[in-house]
Design an enzyme around this catalytic site. Structure first.
Site, PDB file in Angstrom:
ATOM      1  N   LEU A  48     -46.174  -1.330  -4.283  1.00 21.97           N
ATOM      2  CA  LEU A  48     -46.496  -1.099  -2.868  1.00 21.97           C
ATOM      3  C   LEU A  48     -45.453  -1.751  -1.946  1.00 21.97           C
ATOM      4  O   LEU A  48     -44.892  -1.100  -1.067  1.00 21.97           O
ATOM      5  CB  LEU A  48     -47.892  -1.680  -2.562  1.00 21.97           C
ATOM      6  CG  LEU A  48     -48.335  -1.668  -1.102  1.00 21.97           C
ATOM      7  CD1 LEU A  48     -48.517  -0.229  -0.607  1.00 21.97           C
ATOM      8  CD2 LEU A  48     -49.644  -2.444  -0.920  1.00 21.97           C
ATOM      9  N   THR A  49     -45.163  -3.034  -2.171  1.00 20.48           N
ATOM     10  CA  THR A  49     -44.277  -3.794  -1.278  1.00 20.48           C
ATOM     11  C   THR A  49     -42.860  -3.214  -1.287  1.00 20.48           C
ATOM     12  O   THR A  49     -42.380  -2.750  -2.328  1.00 20.48           O
ATOM     13  CB  THR A  49     -44.217  -5.266  -1.750  1.00 20.48           C
ATOM     14  OG1 THR A  49     -45.546  -5.771  -1.823  1.00 20.48           O
ATOM     15  CG2 THR A  49     -43.402  -6.135  -0.802  1.00 20.48           C
ATOM     16  N   GLY A 105     -43.978  -5.897   3.656  1.00 21.30           N
ATOM     17  CA  GLY A 105     -44.899  -6.478   2.677  1.00 21.30           C
ATOM     18  C   GLY A 105     -46.299  -6.502   3.265  1.00 21.30           C
ATOM     19  O   GLY A 105     -47.122  -5.625   2.981  1.00 21.30           O
ATOM     20  N   GLY A 126     -45.217 -41.570 -11.424  1.00 17.54           N
ATOM     21  CA  GLY A 126     -43.833 -41.201 -11.770  1.00 17.54           C
ATOM     22  C   GLY A 126     -43.786 -40.161 -12.885  1.00 17.54           C
ATOM     23  O   GLY A 126     -42.908 -39.294 -12.910  1.00 17.54           O
ATOM     24  N   GLU A 160     -50.322 -10.478  -2.876  1.00 16.44           N
ATOM     25  CA  GLU A 160     -51.589  -9.739  -2.747  1.00 16.44           C
ATOM     26  C   GLU A 160     -52.355 -10.106  -1.476  1.00 16.44           C
ATOM     27  O   GLU A 160     -53.581 -10.188  -1.470  1.00 16.44           O
ATOM     28  CB  GLU A 160     -52.438  -9.917  -4.015  1.00 16.44           C
ATOM     29  CG  GLU A 160     -51.609  -9.484  -5.227  1.00 16.44           C
ATOM     30  CD  GLU A 160     -52.384  -9.286  -6.509  1.00 16.44           C
ATOM     31  OE1 GLU A 160     -53.511  -8.826  -6.442  1.00 16.44           O
ATOM     32  OE2 GLU A 160     -51.811  -9.594  -7.574  1.00 16.44           O
TER      33      GLU A 160
HETATM   34  C1  LIG Z   1     -43.674 -13.049  -7.725  1.00 15.29           C
HETATM   35  C2  LIG Z   1     -44.161 -11.928  -6.857  1.00 15.29           C
HETATM   36  C3  LIG Z   1     -44.838 -10.867  -7.442  1.00 15.29           C
HETATM   37  C4  LIG Z   1     -45.266  -9.784  -6.651  1.00 15.29           C
HETATM   38  N1  LIG Z   1     -45.837  -8.695  -7.257  1.00 15.29           N
HETATM   39  C5  LIG Z   1     -46.060  -7.575  -6.519  1.00 15.29           C
HETATM   40  C6  LIG Z   1     -46.484  -6.373  -7.148  1.00 15.29           C
HETATM   41  O1  LIG Z   1     -46.700  -6.309  -8.365  1.00 15.29           O
HETATM   42  N2  LIG Z   1     -46.644  -5.263  -6.383  1.00 15.29           N
HETATM   43  C7  LIG Z   1     -46.423  -5.276  -5.036  1.00 15.29           C
HETATM   44  O2  LIG Z   1     -46.569  -4.231  -4.401  1.00 15.29           O
HETATM   45  N3  LIG Z   1     -46.040  -6.422  -4.404  1.00 15.29           N
HETATM   46  C8  LIG Z   1     -45.843  -7.557  -5.111  1.00 15.29           C
HETATM   47  N4  LIG Z   1     -45.416  -8.712  -4.493  1.00 15.29           N
HETATM   48  C9  LIG Z   1     -45.200  -8.712  -3.053  1.00 15.29           C
HETATM   49  C10 LIG Z   1     -46.207  -9.538  -2.278  1.00 15.29           C
HETATM   50  O3  LIG Z   1     -47.479  -8.927  -2.291  1.00 15.29           O
HETATM   51  C11 LIG Z   1     -45.631  -9.735  -0.872  1.00 15.29           C
HETATM   52  O4  LIG Z   1     -44.582 -10.673  -0.993  1.00 15.29           O
HETATM   53  C12 LIG Z   1     -46.665 -10.208   0.121  1.00 15.29           C
HETATM   54  O5  LIG Z   1     -47.579  -9.191   0.407  1.00 15.29           O
HETATM   55  C13 LIG Z   1     -46.024 -10.668   1.447  1.00 15.29           C
HETATM   56  O6  LIG Z   1     -45.143  -9.720   1.927  1.00 15.29           O
HETATM   57  P1  LIG Z   1     -43.645 -10.143   2.354  1.00 15.29           P
HETATM   58  O7  LIG Z   1     -43.060 -10.906   1.233  1.00 15.29           O
HETATM   59  O8  LIG Z   1     -42.943  -8.927   2.813  1.00 15.29           O
HETATM   60  O9  LIG Z   1     -43.844 -11.135   3.563  1.00 15.29           O
HETATM   61  P2  LIG Z   1     -44.026 -10.732   5.100  1.00 15.29           P
HETATM   62  O10 LIG Z   1     -45.079  -9.702   5.231  1.00 15.29           O
HETATM   63  O11 LIG Z   1     -42.697 -10.444   5.685  1.00 15.29           O
HETATM   64  O12 LIG Z   1     -44.570 -12.095   5.690  1.00 15.29           O
HETATM   65  C14 LIG Z   1     -43.711 -13.196   5.973  1.00 15.29           C
HETATM   66  C15 LIG Z   1     -44.557 -14.265   6.663  1.00 15.29           C
HETATM   67  O13 LIG Z   1     -45.058 -13.727   7.905  1.00 15.29           O
HETATM   68  C16 LIG Z   1     -46.455 -13.861   7.949  1.00 15.29           C
HETATM   69  N5  LIG Z   1     -47.056 -12.742   8.641  1.00 15.29           N
HETATM   70  C17 LIG Z   1     -46.807 -11.413   8.466  1.00 15.29           C
HETATM   71  N6  LIG Z   1     -47.575 -10.686   9.294  1.00 15.29           N
HETATM   72  C18 LIG Z   1     -48.331 -11.572   9.987  1.00 15.29           C
HETATM   73  C19 LIG Z   1     -49.333 -11.451  10.988  1.00 15.29           C
HETATM   74  N7  LIG Z   1     -49.724 -10.242  11.431  1.00 15.29           N
HETATM   75  N8  LIG Z   1     -49.900 -12.587  11.482  1.00 15.29           N
HETATM   76  C20 LIG Z   1     -49.535 -13.804  11.014  1.00 15.29           C
HETATM   77  N9  LIG Z   1     -48.591 -13.977  10.077  1.00 15.29           N
HETATM   78  C21 LIG Z   1     -48.015 -12.889   9.562  1.00 15.29           C
HETATM   79  C22 LIG Z   1     -46.902 -13.874   6.476  1.00 15.29           C
HETATM   80  O14 LIG Z   1     -48.183 -14.470   6.331  1.00 15.29           O
HETATM   81  C23 LIG Z   1     -45.778 -14.681   5.840  1.00 15.29           C
HETATM   82  O15 LIG Z   1     -46.022 -16.046   5.972  1.00 15.29           O
HETATM   83  C24 LIG Z   1     -45.048  -9.819  -5.253  1.00 15.29           C
HETATM   84  C25 LIG Z   1     -44.393 -10.911  -4.667  1.00 15.29           C
HETATM   85  C26 LIG Z   1     -43.941 -11.947  -5.455  1.00 15.29           C
HETATM   86  C27 LIG Z   1     -43.211 -13.085  -4.788  1.00 15.29           C
END
Ligand SMILES: Cc1cc2nc3c(=O)[nH]c(=O)nc-3n(C[C@H](O)[C@H](O)[C@H](O)COP(=O)(O)OP(=O)(O)OC[C@H]3O[C@@H](n4cnc5c(N)ncnc54)[C@H](O)[C@@H]3O)c2cc1C
Length: 389
Positions: free
Chosen positions: A138-139, A144, A348, A370
């Protein structure tokens, strides 16, 4: 270490008075398997000295993914609370394997809920038996939390969809046989099953991660990747709704996974506090150390009750989106504190012991993945405002 404990057993008895023995037998046998086969392997999965594929496949053969799925597709047809508890146990044995498997199972849930009967027949048996590994895509690199704003497209032409774009941070990518992919059609975000290998489907290099290192995370790249039109899951334009529904269920399980990590860190802190001596007594005799252990124990119990509460609402067919998010926010933040306190109690040795670092590094992912804690707090209040109208 005992993974399936008397507390889990008692909760099964309370939740399922008529069938608790049957459910406990399933969980107890999985717990024993994990203690023997997965827990000792966990440090090696983290360092890369052991690979996940073999042990994950062996665990799936033990029925880990069969638990919540209907018998007509080869599943055990047991309640979601039993499945979530199994993921808690796996979170204690190895968090990265629990992550890989809960995502695999989330795909199965998507096919079950939104796929056609022939798609279920085609994919479900293979996924839940472990013959096919699944991945949820999805991402994207530029979206994200705001996943509805996806850039990946699926264009329909002559009985096929052509997918272009890329998906970021995808767990199980490069290893999986099937990908549940979200891409935009002329009607909006839609959901597709993409089988691998396939022309136009490629994967980025394995991403270096802070934790959850046993699981593989890669970018999934689509360049004119053509799939049959029958691979559309459900209806065009409903993909965002399907993704949300799948993620509500997955959040319950992620909460359980983090309770499992906290349980592991707590067990290690408790054992160390009993044996480490300072000022002529065991450090477990100091009130400030006891308070840390007590707060951690309260957090574990509360996190477990929250995910079981959300599971029960799901089992009863209710709206559990808020409760699933409450469980996830609480349990993921609680487990980070639990791992941090375990390091503190080890002094430690805490700062210099790999195993304790691994628990914290693994736990660190899931206030992000998620659904971030920030976004889920908004979801909870949005739902509660709507409920209170
Ligand atoms: C190890 C790992 C495994 C993963 N596995 C999968 C997978 O299998 N499938 C998949 O689809 N995705 C996967 N992901 C993606 C994961 O779900 C996303 O990283 C997550 O949803 C956050 O999206 P982003 O990284 O784009 O952060 P962003 O959405 O860019 O967010 C960045 C920051 O802004 C904040 N923020 C964003 N919008 C708002 C708002 N409206 N109000 C307040 N704060 C906000 C967030 O809380 C965060 O702190 C994985 C990620 C990792 C690191």
């Amino acid at each position: 270490m005992t993974i399936y404990t008397a507390e889990h057993k008692l909760l099964m008895q309370m939740l399922h008075p008529a069938k608790h023995q049957e459910y406990s037998d399933v969980l107890s046998s999985l717990g024993l398997y994990m203690e023997k086969e997965i827990l000792p392997l966990s440090p090696k999965l983290d360092t890369g000295e052991a690979a996940m594929a073999g042990p994950r496949s062996a665990l799936l053969k033990q029925g880990m993914s069969l638990i919540p799925f209907p018998a007509e597709y080869g599943g055990l047809g047991l309640p979601f609370s039993v499945y979530a508890t199994a993921v808690e146990l796996l979170g204690t044995a190895d968090a990265s394997m629990a992550l890989s498997i809960e995502i695999h199972n989330a795909v199965a849930e998507g096919v079950l809920r939104f796929g056609t009967e022939s798609q279920r027949q085609l994919h479900l048996r293979g996924i839940i038996s472990g013959r096919k590994l699944a991945s949820f895509a999805l991402t994207e690199p530029a979206s994200g939390s705001d996943a509805g704003n996806m850039a990946t497209t699926a264009e329909k032409r002559a009985g096929e969809y052509t997918i272009n774009g890329s998906k970021m941070f995808i767990t199980n990518a490069g290893e999986a046989d099937v990908y549940l992919v979200f891409a935009k059609t002329s009607r909006g975000p839609s959901c597709f099953m993409v089988e691998s290998p396939r022309a136009g489907l490629k994967f980025g290099a394995e991403l270096k991660k802070l934790g959850m290192r046993g699981s593989k995370t890669r970018e999934v790249i689509f360049s004119d990747c053509r799939i049959p039109e029958d691979n559309l899951i459900g209806e065009e334009g409903k993909g965002a709704d399907y993704a949300k529904e799948i993620l509500h269920g997955a959040r319950i399980v992620v909460a359980a996974l983090n309770v499992g990590i906290a349980q592991l860190a707590y067990g290690e802190a408790l054992a160390y506090a009993r044996k480490r001596r300072a000022f002529g007594k065991a450090i477990a005799d100091f009130q400030l150390v006891r308070a840390k252990l007590a707060d951690t124990k309260i957090g574990i119990s509360a996190g477990r009750l929250l995910y079981l509460y959300a599971s029960r609402i799901k089992e009863m067919g209710g709206d559990y989106a808020s409760e699933a998010s409450q469980a996830k926010v609480y349990a993921t933040e609680m487990s980070l504190r639990a791992c941090d306190e375990a390091i503190q109690i080890h002094g430690g040795y805490g700062y210099t012991t790999d195993d304790l670092h691994r628990h914290w590094r693994d736990a660190r992912l899931l206030t992000i993945g998620e659904g971030t804690s920030e976004v889920l707090r908004m979801l909870i209040t949005r739902r509660e405002l709507a409920r209170s109208q």
